[in-house]
Every structure is written in C-alpha cells, then in structure tokens.
Design an enzyme around this catalytic site. Structure first.
Site, mmCIF file in Angstrom:
data_model
loop_
_atom_site.group_PDB
_atom_site.id
_atom_site.type_symbol
_atom_site.label_atom_id
_atom_site.label_comp_id
_atom_site.label_asym_id
_atom_site.label_seq_id
_atom_site.Cartn_x
_atom_site.Cartn_y
_atom_site.Cartn_z
ATOM 1 N N ASP A 51 -61.759 136.280 31.940
ATOM 2 C CA ASP A 51 -62.949 136.292 31.082
ATOM 3 C C ASP A 51 -63.514 137.708 30.955
ATOM 4 O O ASP A 51 -64.482 137.939 30.230
ATOM 5 C CB ASP A 51 -64.000 135.278 31.537
ATOM 6 C CG ASP A 51 -64.533 135.552 32.928
ATOM 7 O OD1 ASP A 51 -64.077 136.511 33.573
ATOM 8 O OD2 ASP A 51 -65.430 134.801 33.371
ATOM 9 N N SER A 52 -62.880 138.670 31.621
ATOM 10 C CA SER A 52 -63.184 140.084 31.370
ATOM 11 C C SER A 52 -62.958 140.406 29.890
ATOM 12 O O SER A 52 -63.441 141.424 29.394
ATOM 13 C CB SER A 52 -62.306 140.989 32.246
ATOM 14 O OG SER A 52 -60.944 140.638 32.135
ATOM 15 N N ASP A 90 -58.607 131.920 32.876
ATOM 16 C CA ASP A 90 -59.929 131.929 33.524
ATOM 17 C C ASP A 90 -60.823 130.845 32.934
ATOM 18 O O ASP A 90 -60.921 130.702 31.710
ATOM 19 C CB ASP A 90 -60.587 133.296 33.262
ATOM 20 C CG ASP A 90 -61.169 133.917 34.513
ATOM 21 O OD1 ASP A 90 -61.260 133.217 35.538
ATOM 22 O OD2 ASP A 90 -61.513 135.109 34.456
ATOM 23 N N LYS A 119 -58.347 129.650 36.956
ATOM 24 C CA LYS A 119 -59.127 130.382 37.974
ATOM 25 C C LYS A 119 -60.599 130.067 37.760
ATOM 26 O O LYS A 119 -61.066 130.044 36.626
ATOM 27 C CB LYS A 119 -58.886 131.890 37.850
ATOM 28 C CG LYS A 119 -59.750 132.723 38.804
ATOM 29 C CD LYS A 119 -59.283 134.152 38.891
ATOM 30 C CE LYS A 119 -59.813 135.072 37.822
ATOM 31 N NZ LYS A 119 -61.300 135.210 37.807
ATOM 32 N N GLU A 121 -64.644 130.790 39.566
ATOM 33 C CA GLU A 121 -65.445 131.528 40.538
ATOM 34 C C GLU A 121 -66.225 130.532 41.377
ATOM 35 O O GLU A 121 -66.627 129.482 40.882
ATOM 36 C CB GLU A 121 -66.421 132.472 39.824
ATOM 37 C CG GLU A 121 -65.713 133.552 39.033
ATOM 38 C CD GLU A 121 -66.677 134.501 38.335
ATOM 39 O OE1 GLU A 121 -67.887 134.468 38.616
ATOM 40 O OE2 GLU A 121 -66.189 135.283 37.502
ATOM 41 N N GLU A 188 -62.639 139.762 45.088
ATOM 42 C CA GLU A 188 -63.104 140.928 44.320
ATOM 43 C C GLU A 188 -64.192 141.663 45.094
ATOM 44 O O GLU A 188 -65.192 141.051 45.523
ATOM 45 C CB GLU A 188 -63.635 140.470 42.945
ATOM 46 C CG GLU A 188 -64.153 141.638 42.122
ATOM 47 C CD GLU A 188 -64.377 141.310 40.644
ATOM 48 O OE1 GLU A 188 -64.068 140.183 40.206
ATOM 49 O OE2 GLU A 188 -64.869 142.208 39.936
HETATM 50 O O1 KIV Z 1 -61.727 138.231 34.364
HETATM 51 C C1 KIV Z 1 -61.025 139.028 34.987
HETATM 52 O O2 KIV Z 1 -60.355 139.900 34.444
HETATM 53 C C2 KIV Z 1 -61.014 138.939 36.432
HETATM 54 C C3 KIV Z 1 -60.508 140.135 37.158
HETATM 55 C C4 KIV Z 1 -61.639 141.052 37.479
HETATM 56 C C5 KIV Z 1 -59.730 139.784 38.342
HETATM 57 O O3 KIV Z 1 -61.444 137.974 36.995
#
Ligand code: KIV
Length: 271
Positions: A51-52, A90, A119, A121, A188
C-alpha cells in the site's frame, strides 16, 4: 540479460526451506508490469504490491487513502506478467477490521489480483482475523513494528520496540501470530537485536525493513532501491543505483547484497 535461474513459481514452502537453510530471501515492492519483469529477470524471490503505492504512485502523504480496488488494479498489472516470484498483496487500511471483511477482501486480492499471500498490519488485534484467513487457505504475512496505517496513532514514522515492555510485547505477538496461522512476518523499523530474537523464535520466514541483517530476508520499496526517492530517503534504505546506467542493474545489485548479507549494513540498522 536474464540472470535468474528460477524457472518455476516460488511457493511458501520454498521460502520456509530458504529460512531453514540460511539462504536469504530478496523481496521488493512492485506496482506495474515493467518492474515485475525486471525484478524477476534479476532473480527477485518475493514481490510485494504494497500500500506504499499510495505514496510512491498516487502521491498521497500516507497509505491511508489506498483502497482494495487500487491494490487489486496494481496486483493485476504485476501478476499478469509474473512467472516465478511469490506475490504478496497488501490489505489496505480498514479492509480487515473484522474477520468477515478480511475474508472477502483477501479473496479479492487472490481471486481478482492474483496474489499468493495477503499482508496485514497489526499485532494481537489480528489474532481473531489471521486464523480465519489461514483456515480458508489464505496465507498471511503479519506486519509488525512500525505500522504505517497506524501513523496517526503512533505519532509519526518511528522505530518501534525500543523499550523493554514493547520489545517483549512484539516478541509475544510474533509467536502468537505464528501459532495462529501466519505464514510470514514482516518487521519494519525494529531494533536489530529484537528482530534477531523474533527471527530465531519462529519457524516462519521473517522479512525485515529497517530491522537488521539477522532477518531471513529483506524488503525495500522499489523507488528507494533504484534512486528514485522523492523527498527524504529513509535511513534504513540504500540507493543501489549509484553509477549504474539502468534500473535493472540496481535491482540486481540489491538482490546480490541481500543474498551475500552485505545489505543491510550497520548504518541501515537501529539499536
Ligand atoms: O506497503 C509497503 O510497501 C510495505 C513495505 C514498507 C514493506 O509494507
């Protein structure tokens, strides 16, 4: 030039074997077809559609505005051309607030987007969600330490687990998540010694970003690794482009440095 000798798709079992055998896992974010092909040709093991993308592709100042539709769109661009990397998608902010919502959105990332793992959080708050996904055949990576979706709760992008009680809590959460069905952890911005303890405490692969060299693998945001960071470069990142002419060379240099253990160096780690 194709440097990769990988001909078949990497599976979670291969990543577990890499951990057992002490072979480092090279991971990077990608959001489109071009960089997926370049990364796979260079030998990338794992691609994260993170989600970056909200910050490096869409221009937001956090990851919070990213939607499930956005991640599915970028996952499709990656999975359409991907041949061998293990692909993680994500789960965006508030897309997994309860088990039912998490199941529906994780299914979209896998069915529509082509992800092999999702993934999310969180820490002990995810103990109700992770088993529900895992029991339905959805592999989960749990993201601990600095959680960018909680930036406003954490008061900024800060190193996590520096004091004894938060370090003990993170170790406890890591063990609990692994016991509840998580197949991978991502740490992280965590002190290197704590990340080492966590990696040693669980059998599942632990991938680090700003978490020291003892993790089973490393991940960087693509733009940081190839010298395209806009604004401040995170302290834990390294620009591998240096004098290189083409981004593919920077990607190869990153993979080589992860595999031979020269990245991260001390200057990329926290105490
Ligand atoms: O969203 C993302 O790119 C991440 C990285 C910082 C690992 O979670």
């Amino acid at each position: 030039m194709n440097l990769s000798t990988q001909t078949k798709r990497l599976a979670i079992t291969d990543l577990r074997a890499m951990k057992r055998e002490g072979r480092k896992i090279a991971c990077m974010t990608a959001y489109d077809a071009t960089f997926t092909v370049l990364q796979e040709e260079a030998g990338m093991d794992v691609i994260l559609v993170g989600d970056s993308l909200g910050m490096v592709v869409q221009g937001h100042d956090s990851t919070l505005p990213v939607t499930v539709d956005d991640v599915v769109y970028h996952l499709k661009s990656v999975s359409r051309v991907s041949r061998c990397a293990f692909i993680i998608g994500d789960m965006p902010f508030m897309s997994y607030a309860n088990p039912q919502q998490a199941i529906e959105n994780a299914a979209r990332l896998m069915q529509e987007g082509g992800a092999h793992m999702v993934k999310l959080e969180g820490s002990e708050t995810q103990l109700s969600v992770v088993p529900e996904l895992s029991q339905r055949g959805i592999p989960v990576c749990a993201h601990l330490g600095l959680q960018p979706q909680a930036v406003h709760k954490m008061g900024g992008y800060r190193v996590q687990g520096r004091d004894e009680s938060s370090a003990t809590g993170m170790l406890r959460d890591a063990r609990a998540l692994a016991e509840h069905g998580a197949d991978m952890l991502l740490l992280e911005c965590v002190p290197a010694e704590l990340a080492k303890s966590i990696s040693g405490a669980v059998e599942i692969p632990v991938i680090g970003i700003g978490a020291g060299g003892s993790c089973d693998g490393q991940i960087l945001v693509l733009q940081d690794a190839i010298g395209l960071t806009v604004g401040r470069m995170p302290r834990f990142a390294r620009d591998f482009s240096e004098q290189q002419q083409h981004p593919a060379q920077a990607i190869r240099a990153y993979i080589k440095a992860v595999k031979d253990g020269s990245f991260p160096a001390d200057e990329h780690c926290f105490t």
